[in-house]
Design an enzyme around this catalytic site. Sequence first.
Site, PDB file in Angstrom:
ATOM      1  N   GLY A  44      73.719  71.093  85.925  1.00 51.36           N
ATOM      2  CA  GLY A  44      73.698  71.926  84.735  1.00 51.36           C
ATOM      3  C   GLY A  44      72.811  71.300  83.680  1.00 51.36           C
ATOM      4  CD  GLN A  59      72.154  68.305  78.715  1.00 51.10           C
ATOM      5  OE1 GLN A  59      72.470  69.364  79.252  1.00 51.10           O
ATOM      6  NE2 GLN A  59      72.283  67.132  79.311  1.00 51.10           N
ATOM      7  CB  CYS A  98      76.203  63.891  80.647  1.00 49.25           C
ATOM      8  SG  CYS A  98      75.240  64.976  79.588  1.00 49.25           S
ATOM      9  CG  LEU A  99      71.141  65.569  83.857  1.00 46.79           C
ATOM     10  CD1 LEU A  99      70.270  66.817  83.947  1.00 46.79           C
ATOM     11  CD2 LEU A  99      70.804  64.589  84.960  1.00 46.79           C
ATOM     12  CG  HIS A 112      79.384  68.939  81.094  1.00 47.01           C
ATOM     13  ND1 HIS A 112      79.821  67.648  81.268  1.00 47.01           N
ATOM     14  CD2 HIS A 112      78.084  68.839  80.701  1.00 47.01           C
ATOM     15  CE1 HIS A 112      78.839  66.816  80.966  1.00 47.01           C
ATOM     16  NE2 HIS A 112      77.775  67.509  80.625  1.00 47.01           N
ATOM     17  CD  GLU A 113      75.396  71.414  81.361  1.00 51.55           C
ATOM     18  OE1 GLU A 113      74.730  71.239  80.313  1.00 51.55           O
ATOM     19  OE2 GLU A 113      75.537  70.517  82.209  1.00 51.55           O
ATOM     20  CG  HIS A 164      75.516  69.519  76.420  1.00 54.93           C
ATOM     21  ND1 HIS A 164      75.259  68.292  75.867  1.00 54.93           N
ATOM     22  CD2 HIS A 164      75.732  69.301  77.741  1.00 54.93           C
ATOM     23  CE1 HIS A 164      75.308  67.367  76.812  1.00 54.93           C
ATOM     24  NE2 HIS A 164      75.602  67.945  77.960  1.00 54.93           N
TER      25      HIS A 164
END
Length: 150
Positions: A46, A51, A88-89, A130-131, A134
């Site tokens: 994701g 991000q 997470c990225l 999760h996304e 953000h």
Amino acid sequence: MAKRTVIIEGDEQLRKKSRTVTVFDDKLAVLLDDMADTMYAKQGVGLAAPQISILKRVIVTDDGSGLKEFINPVIDSQSDYSVMTEGCLSVPKRWGDVSRPNKVEIEYDDRNGEHHKATFEGFEARIISHETDHLDGILFIDKLEPETEQ
């Protein structure tokens, strides 16, 4: 299509609230395509627009069943919580246990501006949760279960 730079924890952009998308045009299509390319290049499941330093309410996901795009996603209901280890990225080399819903009902727009309602379960529901966080400046490390960070 191009890969974008994923910003890392500590960058103030990650803590800002994203704006609602109101224009559904070629620029949005390019953003969605670039986000997918970036997510796959980073081997993620994701990616949210913040991000990559874009404060728009846009996420892309792929739990292994194919790419999905969500514009202006709103979680209407969530249920059946479980704890799993997340990463997470934008928070590299850190992992921890987070409680998330196993089922979410959401409303969202697609790249053409058409409105949808859908229910997602399991890992896909976790990714969406999760996304979507953000988009409101929330990182998974804000929701860690006590003493679980690795």
